[in-house]
Enzyme design. Structure first.
Site, PDB file in Angstrom:
ATOM      1  N   ASP A 177     -15.981 -14.847  26.181  1.00 52.94           N
ATOM      2  CA  ASP A 177     -15.247 -15.227  24.980  1.00 52.94           C
ATOM      3  C   ASP A 177     -15.598 -14.209  23.903  1.00 52.94           C
ATOM      4  O   ASP A 177     -16.749 -13.749  23.814  1.00 52.94           O
ATOM      5  CB  ASP A 177     -15.648 -16.627  24.511  1.00 52.94           C
ATOM      6  CG  ASP A 177     -15.154 -17.731  25.433  1.00 52.94           C
ATOM      7  OD1 ASP A 177     -14.372 -17.446  26.351  1.00 52.94           O
ATOM      8  OD2 ASP A 177     -15.581 -18.887  25.237  1.00 52.94           O
ATOM      9  N   HIS A 223     -21.440 -19.323  22.315  1.00 51.96           N
ATOM     10  CA  HIS A 223     -21.051 -18.432  21.221  1.00 51.96           C
ATOM     11  C   HIS A 223     -22.184 -18.267  20.216  1.00 51.96           C
ATOM     12  O   HIS A 223     -22.985 -19.174  20.013  1.00 51.96           O
ATOM     13  CB  HIS A 223     -19.809 -18.985  20.513  1.00 51.96           C
ATOM     14  CG  HIS A 223     -18.656 -19.231  21.436  1.00 51.96           C
ATOM     15  ND1 HIS A 223     -17.645 -20.120  21.143  1.00 51.96           N
ATOM     16  CD2 HIS A 223     -18.350 -18.711  22.650  1.00 51.96           C
ATOM     17  CE1 HIS A 223     -16.761 -20.135  22.124  1.00 51.96           C
ATOM     18  NE2 HIS A 223     -17.163 -19.285  23.058  1.00 51.96           N
ATOM     19  N   CYS A 328     -15.148 -19.567  13.772  1.00 48.62           N
ATOM     20  CA  CYS A 328     -14.398 -19.733  15.019  1.00 48.62           C
ATOM     21  C   CYS A 328     -12.892 -19.737  14.777  1.00 48.62           C
ATOM     22  O   CYS A 328     -12.119 -19.171  15.555  1.00 48.62           O
ATOM     23  CB  CYS A 328     -14.773 -21.041  15.704  1.00 48.62           C
ATOM     24  SG  CYS A 328     -16.503 -21.231  16.126  1.00 48.62           S
TER      25      CYS A 328
END
Length: 343
Positions: A177, A223, A328
């Site tokens: 990601d 993340h 995000c």
């Protein structure tokens, strides 16, 4: 000049993409979703009424608009994805799922200089997540940006491995990601984790070439935006519940560290949370002096103000519900500054 140009997360922000919660869809808990969230085998999905989900989506859209209005007041150009209806069947090779949302461009797109890269995401429900942003990508490409995409992954069941009880990604194909990356000019810190493997780091290293150094780190399960931020050269915001001075990435250990350890719990609107309370430190920098923080995170704002930053509170009620905060749900595509080495 390309309208895409950003080497870090702290230079003066000029243009940003903010996602959308519209038509958010809860996908089935397949192997990839269980792996990402660490869900137990007997997990049966969310129990939420249509009315409650609609309310949560509306509140999130209101908060995202407040974020957009705040950024506009600072002179930032704000872009949004095209409307999309999620939830239609998606079949690839030997698996089927449904599309999820277009809420978090930071997860699916990576900006490095004048490159904008579609990430090879390991969660199957996110396979087409860049599609609502394709109109913007076409525009950025026409302006001179390099529009790249990592190899489209197959995401076979063997991808989702475990070391004991710890979920890890097999090294079958490049996977990551974009939110696994911490950008610091010519140095990129790639979090090898449940959402990024070493093959993904190797692919990125080769694509970017000798101008950039891709450092492999492992500081959290997925993340980095709830664990470590670069606020400006020489200053970090760090999660005191996950990191110690010894586990800060080595090239950054001599920087000043603002340790944060008191996130407020915003609660969550679905059956189970998609993020921990640490989503409260998912902040967004306008420049080296100005930081947008969730309005309820008053202690974080106080610490930042004490260190000379201007903390701008903006409401955000459903970070834990959807698993993403201001960082995000946004993607800075243009910031002032050139390619530099900060470490």
């Amino acid at each position: 000049m390309s309208s895409v140009r950003s080497f870090n997360d702290f230079g003066q922000l000029e243009e940003i993409v903010i996602g959308s919660a519209e038509h958010f869809h809860i996908p089935d808990a397949d192997a990839s979703l269980r792996h990402f969230f660490g869900l137990p085998e007997d997990h049966t999905g969310d129990q939420v009424t249509e009315a409650d989900l609609a309310r949560i989506i509306d509140e999130t859209q209101e908060d995202l608009q407040a974020l957009a209005d705040t950024l506009t007041s600072f002179g930032v150009t704000v872009r949004r994805p095209a409307p999309a209806v999620h939830g239609s069947p998606l079949t690839v090779a030997d698996w089927t799922t449904t599309a999820n949302h277009s809420l978090m461009p930071r997860d699916c797109l990576l900006v490095v200089g004048e490159n904008i890269i579609e990430a090879p995401m390991p969660v199957r429900a996110r396979y087409t997540e860049t599609f609502p942003f394709r109109g913007l990508l076409s525009e950025y490409f026409a302006s001179g940006a390099n529009w790249l995409a990592a190899p489209r992954p197959r995401l076979a069941d063997a991808t989702y491995a475990y070391e004991g009880d710890t979920p890890v990604l097999a090294e079958i194909e490049p996977l990551f990601d974009a939110a696994n990356l911490l950008r610091a000019g010519s140095d990129l810190f790639f979090n090898v984790s449940n959402t990024g493997n070493r093959t993904g780091a190797a692919w990125l290293r080769r694509v970017l070439g000798s101008e950039f150094t891709v450092h492999e780190i492992s500081i959290c399960d997925d993340h980095v935006g709830t664990t470590l931020h670069i606020l400006r050269p020489g200053v970090l915001l760090a999660n005191a519940g996950r990191l110690t001075p010894e586990t800060i990435p080595a090239p950054l250990r001599n920087w000043k560290i603002i340790w944060f350890d008191e996130p407020e719990d915003d609660g969550y609107g679905l059956t189970w949370p998609r993020a921990s309370t640490w989503i409260g430190m998912n902040i967004l920098s306008v420049n080296e002096e100005t930081v947008i923080v969730p309005a309820r995170q008053t202690e974080l704002a106080r610490q930042l103000e004490k260190e000379g930053f201007t903390a701008v509170p903006v409401p955000y009620r459903h970070g834990r519900t959807f698993g993403g905060g201001f960082h995000c749900c946004s993607l800075d595509v243009r910031r002032q500054g050139s390619l530099e080495s900060y470490v």
